[in-house]
Design a protein around this motif. Structure first.
Motif, PDB file in Angstrom:
ATOM      1  N   TRP A 189       1.453  39.030 -90.939  1.00  0.00           N
ATOM      2  CA  TRP A 189      -0.008  39.008 -90.479  1.00  0.00           C
ATOM      3  C   TRP A 189      -0.462  40.518 -90.553  1.00  0.00           C
ATOM      4  CZ3 TRP A 189       1.173  35.130 -85.986  1.00  0.00           C
ATOM      5  CH2 TRP A 189       1.010  33.821 -86.422  1.00  0.00           C
ATOM      6  N   ALA A 190       0.296  41.196 -89.694  1.00  0.00           N
ATOM      7  CA  ALA A 190      -0.070  42.706 -89.799  1.00  0.00           C
ATOM      8  C   ALA A 190      -0.599  43.404 -91.014  1.00  0.00           C
ATOM      9  CB  ALA A 190       0.817  43.641 -89.056  1.00  0.00           C
ATOM     10  N   LEU A 191       0.301  43.108 -91.951  1.00  0.00           N
ATOM     11  CA  LEU A 191       0.159  43.656 -93.481  1.00  0.00           C
ATOM     12  C   LEU A 191      -1.279  43.180 -93.776  1.00  0.00           C
ATOM     13  CD1 LEU A 191       0.767  45.355 -95.678  1.00  0.00           C
ATOM     14  CD2 LEU A 191       2.228  43.327 -96.712  1.00  0.00           C
ATOM     15  N   GLU A 192      -1.418  41.599 -93.589  1.00  0.00           N
ATOM     16  CA  GLU A 192      -2.759  41.273 -94.234  1.00  0.00           C
ATOM     17  C   GLU A 192      -3.884  41.710 -93.472  1.00  0.00           C
ATOM     18  OE1 GLU A 192      -4.510  36.621 -94.854  1.00  0.00           O
ATOM     19  OE2 GLU A 192      -2.867  36.812 -93.176  1.00  0.00           O
ATOM     20  N   VAL A 193      -3.842  41.833 -92.086  1.00  0.00           N
ATOM     21  CA  VAL A 193      -5.007  42.736 -91.542  1.00  0.00           C
ATOM     22  C   VAL A 193      -5.266  43.950 -91.988  1.00  0.00           C
ATOM     23  CG1 VAL A 193      -5.672  43.785 -89.322  1.00  0.00           C
ATOM     24  CG2 VAL A 193      -4.561  41.320 -89.349  1.00  0.00           C
TER      25      VAL A 193
END
Length: 244
Positions: A189-193
């Protein structure tokens, strides 16, 4: 990065809190309020909060990501998340009775997953298979659900009452939510953001230079763009209402 991960892990809870706060502050609107933005005082407060988080955390992380990560790696990361989006776009195209777009998106997902190393390589685009990005908020609008008031969500940014309802479905359908390992799920999720924010660095600089009131510019751009997307969908196939 851990701070950003915590932001993403708590976004749904914060959205619920934001909804309650919006109800409590709705009476703060004045008689001259924009009819599309009756919660403007609340929305501006959330916008300032999001801008502060972006300035302090998200933008610096995204900038560092662009500076230290080779372009081919960043392209692969973006391809991976876009491939996951193609699967959900397939279902939304089905919901909208658009078999052509459903078939194309499903073909993209299948080709890139099997032959593109799980979506890291975009073989489908090289083969000329078009992508049609569709979320559930657009699906609701296509079938006549009105936009409702403009809303700014903590961490997630511009939305509307309709699109916020669609976002809840989008998040529930996100393939990343199916991961049992919480640490891996939050890291992705963090990488996607970071990937999304990295793609907006140039646009953010243009906004800083061009807009006297960034809030109003962002609101008007978002609402017009969403309505244009839905109008285009209705023009291309079966639909009812205008989604306004």
């Amino acid at each position: 990065m851990m701070t950003l991960t915590n932001f993403i892990a708590r976004r749904v809870h914060l959205f619920l809190l934001a909804g309650l706060t919006a109800l409590l502050t709705g009476c703060a609107t004045g008689p001259d309020a924009n009819p599309n933005d009756p919660l403007e005082p609340f929305n501006r407060g959330v916008y300032r909060f999001n801008d502060a988080v972006d300035t302090a955390v998200v933008k610096p992380v995204a900038t560092a990501y662009v500076e230290v990560t080779p372009q081919p790696v960043r392209t692969g990361v973006n391809n991976f998340f876009s491939n996951l989006g193609d699967l959900w776009s397939t279902f939304n195209a089905m919901f909208q009775l658009r078999p052509k777009e459903a078939g194309e998106n499903l073909m993209r997902f299948s080709v890139n997953t099997v032959f593109g190393l799980g979506g890291v390589l975009d073989i489908a685009s090289e083969a000329g298979i078009p992508r049609t990005k569709i979320d559930f908020g657009q699906t609701l609008g296509r079938w006549g659900v009105p936009s409702g008031p403009y809303v700014v969500l903590p961490f997630l940014g511009p939305s509307s009452v309709r699109d916020t309802g669609g976002l809840v479905v989008d998040l529930a359908a996100d393939p990343l939510n199916q991961l049992d390992n919480k640490a891996n799920r939050n890291a992705l999720w963090a990488l996607e953001v970071v990937d999304i924010r990295a793609g907006l660095l140039g646009a953010g600089n243009v906004l800083e230079e061009a807009a006297l009131d960034k809030y109003s510019f962002t609101r008007d751009f978002y609402l017009n763009r969403r309505q244009n997307q839905i109008d285009s969908m209705i023009d291309k196939g079966i639909g009812i209402g205008d989604g306004e």
